[in-house]
Design a protein around this motif. Structure first.
Motif, short mmCIF file in Angstrom:
data_model
loop_
_atom_site.label_atom_id
_atom_site.label_comp_id
_atom_site.label_asym_id
_atom_site.label_seq_id
_atom_site.Cartn_x
_atom_site.Cartn_y
_atom_site.Cartn_z
N GLU A 210 0.80 -1.23 0.00
CA GLU A 210 0.00 0.00 0.00
C GLU A 210 0.83 1.28 0.00
O GLU A 210 0.35 2.36 0.34
N ARG A 211 2.08 1.16 -0.35
CA ARG A 211 2.94 2.32 -0.54
C ARG A 211 3.30 2.42 -2.01
O ARG A 211 3.74 1.43 -2.61
N ILE A 212 3.12 3.57 -2.58
CA ILE A 212 3.47 3.78 -3.98
C ILE A 212 4.75 4.60 -4.06
O ILE A 212 4.89 5.61 -3.35
N VAL A 278 4.37 17.06 -10.13
CA VAL A 278 5.79 17.16 -9.79
C VAL A 278 6.50 18.03 -10.81
O VAL A 278 6.31 17.86 -12.02
N THR A 279 7.32 18.97 -10.35
CA THR A 279 8.14 19.77 -11.24
C THR A 279 9.61 19.49 -10.94
O THR A 279 10.08 19.73 -9.83
N LEU A 280 10.30 18.97 -11.96
CA LEU A 280 11.71 18.61 -11.79
C LEU A 280 12.61 19.60 -12.50
O LEU A 280 12.35 19.95 -13.67
N PRO A 281 13.68 20.03 -11.87
CA PRO A 281 14.67 20.87 -12.56
C PRO A 281 15.46 20.02 -13.56
O PRO A 281 15.39 18.79 -13.53
N PRO A 282 16.20 20.66 -14.46
CA PRO A 282 17.03 19.88 -15.38
C PRO A 282 18.08 19.09 -14.61
O PRO A 282 18.45 19.43 -13.50
N MET A 283 18.53 18.01 -15.23
CA MET A 283 19.60 17.16 -14.68
C MET A 283 19.26 16.71 -13.26
O MET A 283 19.99 16.98 -12.31
N SER A 284 18.16 16.01 -13.12
CA SER A 284 17.73 15.63 -11.77
C SER A 284 17.01 14.28 -11.76
O SER A 284 16.47 13.84 -12.78
N ILE A 285 17.03 13.66 -10.60
CA ILE A 285 16.28 12.43 -10.33
C ILE A 285 15.58 12.62 -8.99
O ILE A 285 16.19 13.11 -8.03
N ALA A 286 14.32 12.24 -8.92
CA ALA A 286 13.58 12.37 -7.67
C ALA A 286 12.76 11.11 -7.43
O ALA A 286 12.34 10.43 -8.37
N THR A 287 12.56 10.80 -6.15
CA THR A 287 11.65 9.72 -5.76
C THR A 287 10.66 10.27 -4.75
O THR A 287 11.03 10.98 -3.81
N ILE A 288 9.38 9.94 -4.97
CA ILE A 288 8.30 10.36 -4.09
C ILE A 288 7.62 9.12 -3.54
O ILE A 288 7.25 8.21 -4.29
N LEU A 289 7.46 9.05 -2.23
CA LEU A 289 6.77 7.95 -1.57
C LEU A 289 5.40 8.44 -1.12
O LEU A 289 5.29 9.47 -0.45
N ILE A 290 4.38 7.66 -1.48
CA ILE A 290 3.01 8.00 -1.12
C ILE A 290 2.44 6.83 -0.32
O ILE A 290 2.49 5.68 -0.77
N LYS A 291 1.94 7.12 0.84
CA LYS A 291 1.30 6.09 1.66
C LYS A 291 -0.18 6.39 1.76
O LYS A 291 -0.59 7.51 2.01
N GLY A 292 -0.98 5.35 1.54
CA GLY A 292 -2.41 5.53 1.60
C GLY A 292 -3.13 4.22 1.50
O GLY A 292 -2.67 3.20 2.00
N ALA A 293 -4.25 4.22 0.79
CA ALA A 293 -5.03 3.00 0.64
C ALA A 293 -5.71 2.98 -0.72
O ALA A 293 -5.78 3.98 -1.41
#
Length: 293
Positions: A210-212, A278-293
């Motif tokens: 249940e975590r994305i 999500v807005t990403l700057p150039p030359m970047s990597i991001a990870t977002i964790l979402i917890k819910g149901a």
């Protein structure tokens, strides 16, 4: 123009095999000697392995490590790295033009892998040697008892088999911080997604308990990108995120500036209804964790 990605929580494409996030250790430069192994270092344990390095590796949940190379293994005799250390031969190492002391060999590395909570993907020498030497190595490491090489392993102090995996190539190793950002996808379920993004934007969306986890990479040298992820089958109202980015494409870490490129908290995203933008700057990597149901 921003992109919109539709994410289907209830449609799973496949399980993401954690082994694709594997790494490697090679007898190259300071990777082994003065790297993972440095007996005189103040943070070395009783086996000579650096505890600070082990701590950093354990944070990544590295599932698999290839050993001992790389180019190194193409001229390596695995028998040089077993038995009493004081009796092991010093060899010219022609791949990287050094002298291999064999102070760290098969048994030492298996102990390190246990401390690092990782499995070993043992590379075999198919350069100057061949299948017969590989077969003997496998018998030494994996056969329980009663044969020449399994009994030799026991004589050298390892009563139980190592149960290694064998191979000669695997996925290229990303940087430490990218490993850290992508560890959330290990053994997770790859979610079915669709939508158009620019060619310099890649993403992965996975689900586990249940975590994305959403990981996004913007390869552009000069353009920021905004991506909306729609999650109609998911209920959530908060998230946590991290980013790896730099102002220059060739930015890198050095001993003098070890945190020039490092993971930081990321907050350039918004949540509305069942969408995260999500807005990403150039030359970047991001990870977002979402917890819910």
């Amino acid at each position: 123009m921003k992109a919109t990605i539709q994410c289907n929580k209830n449609s799973i494409l496949a399980e993401i095999d954690k082994r694709i996030y594997g790494s490697f250790i090679e007898h190259l430069g300071r990777a082994v000697y003065d790297g993972i192994y440095e007996p005189n270092h103040p943070q070395a344990n009783e086996l000579g392995f650096r505890e600070d390095v082990l701590d950093a590796i354990n944070e990544l949940n590295v599932p698999l490590v290839r050993y001992p190379g790389g180019n190194f293994v193409s001229g390596y005799n695995w028998e040089d790295g077993i038995g009493p250390v004081e009796h092991r031969p010093r060899r010219l190492e022609l791949a990287w033009r050094s002298v291999e002391t064999n102070e760290v060999g098969l048994h030492e590395f298996m102990k390190w892998a246990e401390l690092a909570n990782t499995e070993v993907d043992m590379a075999v020498n198919l350069g100057t040697r061949g299948i017969d030497a590989a077969r003997n190595l496998l018998e030494y490491c994996n056969h329980p008892e009663g044969t020449y090489y399994s009994e030799l392993r026991k004589q050298n102090g390892a009563e139980q088999p190592f149960n290694i995996k064998t191979g000669n190539k695997m996925i290229k190793t990303p940087t430490y911080h990218v490993f850290d950002l992508y560890k959330y996808h290990q053994d997770a379920e790859l979610m079915d997604t669709y939508g158009d993004t620019k060619e310099h934007v890649d993403y992965t969306v996975s689900k586990k308990d249940e975590r994305i986890a959403i990981s996004i990479c913007n390869h552009s040298l000069n353009s920021k990108e905004t991506i909306d992820f729609n999650l109609p089958d998911y209920t959530f109202d908060n998230a946590e995120a991290w980013i790896l980015s730099a102002d220059k494409m060739d930015a890198h870490n050095t001993f003098e500036d070890p945190n020039a490129v490092s993971k930081k908290l990321f907050d350039d995203y918004s949540i509305k209804d069942k969408q995260i933008s999500v807005t990403l700057p150039p030359m970047s990597i991001a990870t977002i964790l979402i917890k819910g149901a």
